[in-house]
Design a protein around this motif. Sequence first.
Motif, mmCIF file in Angstrom:
data_model
loop_
_atom_site.group_PDB
_atom_site.id
_atom_site.type_symbol
_atom_site.label_atom_id
_atom_site.label_comp_id
_atom_site.label_asym_id
_atom_site.label_seq_id
_atom_site.Cartn_x
_atom_site.Cartn_y
_atom_site.Cartn_z
ATOM 1 N N VAL A 213 0.831 -1.220 0.000
ATOM 2 C CA VAL A 213 0.000 0.000 0.000
ATOM 3 C C VAL A 213 0.867 1.273 0.000
ATOM 4 N N ASP A 214 2.107 1.140 0.471
ATOM 5 C CA ASP A 214 3.009 2.305 0.465
ATOM 6 C C ASP A 214 3.243 2.818 -0.958
ATOM 7 N N PHE A 216 1.048 3.008 -3.274
ATOM 8 C CA PHE A 216 -0.068 3.902 -3.613
ATOM 9 C C PHE A 216 0.135 5.281 -2.994
ATOM 10 N N TYR A 217 0.645 5.266 -1.750
ATOM 11 C CA TYR A 217 0.931 6.557 -1.109
ATOM 12 C C TYR A 217 1.988 7.321 -1.911
ATOM 13 N N ILE A 219 2.616 6.996 -5.102
ATOM 14 C CA ILE A 219 2.010 7.475 -6.364
ATOM 15 C C ILE A 219 1.176 8.743 -6.098
ATOM 16 N N GLY A 220 0.451 8.721 -4.995
ATOM 17 C CA GLY A 220 -0.351 9.900 -4.617
ATOM 18 C C GLY A 220 0.543 11.119 -4.411
ATOM 19 N N THR A 223 1.860 12.329 -7.712
ATOM 20 C CA THR A 223 0.831 13.059 -8.471
ATOM 21 C C THR A 223 0.712 14.501 -7.963
#
Lengths: 244, 320
Positions: A213-214, A216-217, A219-220, A223
């Motif tokens: 899940v890290d 995704f963080y 990538i966030g 962005t």
Amino acid sequence: MVLPRVSRLVYRNFKVNTDPASLVILVGLPAMYLVFFGFGFGDLLFIAPGLMAFQSVMAGTVGGGMLWADRRYGMLAQLLVGPFSRLDYLLGIMLTTVIFGLAGAVVMYAVAFALLHGVYISPLGWGSVVVTITVGSLFFGALMLILSALVKSNNTYNSIQILVLFFINFASTVFYPNTPRLPVILQVLFRVNPLSYIANLVRAGFDGTLVPVDLFYLIGLLTGTVILVVLATRTYMRSDISYT
Amino acid sequence: MHQNTSDAINAVSLVHSYDGKKNAVDGMTFNVRRGEVFGVLGRNGAGKSTLIKVLTTLIRPTAGKLTILGMDPSHKSEEIRARIGVVQQDESFDFTSVEGNFDIYGVLWGIPKAVRIERRERLLKEFDLLEIRKKRSFDLSGGQKRRAQVAREFMHDMDILFLDEPTVGLDVIMRRNLLDLIKEQVKGGLTVVFTTHNLEEADYLCDRIAVVESGKVIALDTVENLKRLYGGKKTVEFAVEGSSGIELVRAVEQSLDGESTLKVLNDGTALVLTEDPKKALRVVVEASQKLGVQLEWLNVRKNTLEDVFLSSIGEQRSGN
């Protein structure tokens, strides 16, 4: 050997920003945080990666400060009537900001290493730390560049910077974790604060507790950084360079 | 105007407006020849600094045609900037020592280390900066800052040097000292564009001068030709003790022919710009005798650039 243009600007940025007083603020202050908070709260292993992440904020303020000082003291106009384009100048600041962030993180690691008598970080952990601090430095660098490009008064610049940095630094997981015991408003601030995600990612790399899940963080964060860098570039390219 | 490719700068009907309403540069046409010191003379707010910003590619012209070193700045701004030097009106230093600023500037311009050191040492010596080389730039006096800023620009090679009021804020001695240093540096044939509102400076340094007012070039020629143009005239100056000067000025004004002009300066000195100084002298003497006024002094001299400036500004206003 003649260095490429952006490298020459980076060299100059380092020469100008590495006087003893600036170094004390940039590195000495977080190192003191590490000693005082680490021993004070008795949790150096928590504080150390937090302060490594905190270097991305420090680097961002250096980046914004460079543009601000160059506008105020005439060097921006002087450089832009020289052999540099506006984009060269911006890239020079961005690159300097990233190097400052990474170098500061390494110094924090070295201090933590000395205080903890050795800390091992895995290659994957180092990769996570380097990528996160690079992206984080660009995020805060872009934020401070927007501020530097828009604000015209020194007092306003300093006031806004202090206010923004206060919330970013202390409403984050740099110094203490986000727990249900905190007031709800602080919990919300922790969650929307990008520094919390930077600190969590660096901590996960530091501790060797990275989970999928890290990504995704990250990538966030990436962005958000891209958006801010685009905004900073547009704001800076259109800004007055204060050449009278 | 004919475009001469050997010109360092060629501007035809150049316009720049910041707000789309008022033109800060309003249709300027001029050329700067290679190797000349070209003065842009005008009062504060005449459009000099805006012109420099356009010529140094910092801002784009709103209209008109401009070539610098044979290149169009709208397409070749980076190539142009690599071949020009600019000393801004405002100070511009990095937070380091004088010699540190020279070194950094040399690096920024990609000057090899050995050349950089040689130039730094030579310039520090020639601009009398050796004693303050270790001082931080922001701790220097006004005169030292200006000297350091001008000297630093010679760290790199260039084809055109732009000096935007480099002596502003300096006293007379420092100003002359700096002008001498600039004169010494440009002896080798460097093209210089020099803005000033100081007439003596322009007279002392420049080969040709463009007088600008309200964004327009209102006169352009060599200093001598400008003096001749507003001229072949000479200036008869006189002053009178006490309050009777006003009566004398009125009487002289009434007796002068239409070709002569009379101006009274703030210190009370009256100037008659005339092609016939003998007649003007006679008019002044006869009027003073008729009124029984004692002349404090009376003098005939050649026109100065100040007379040219006052005349051309006056003509521009009456033309408007």
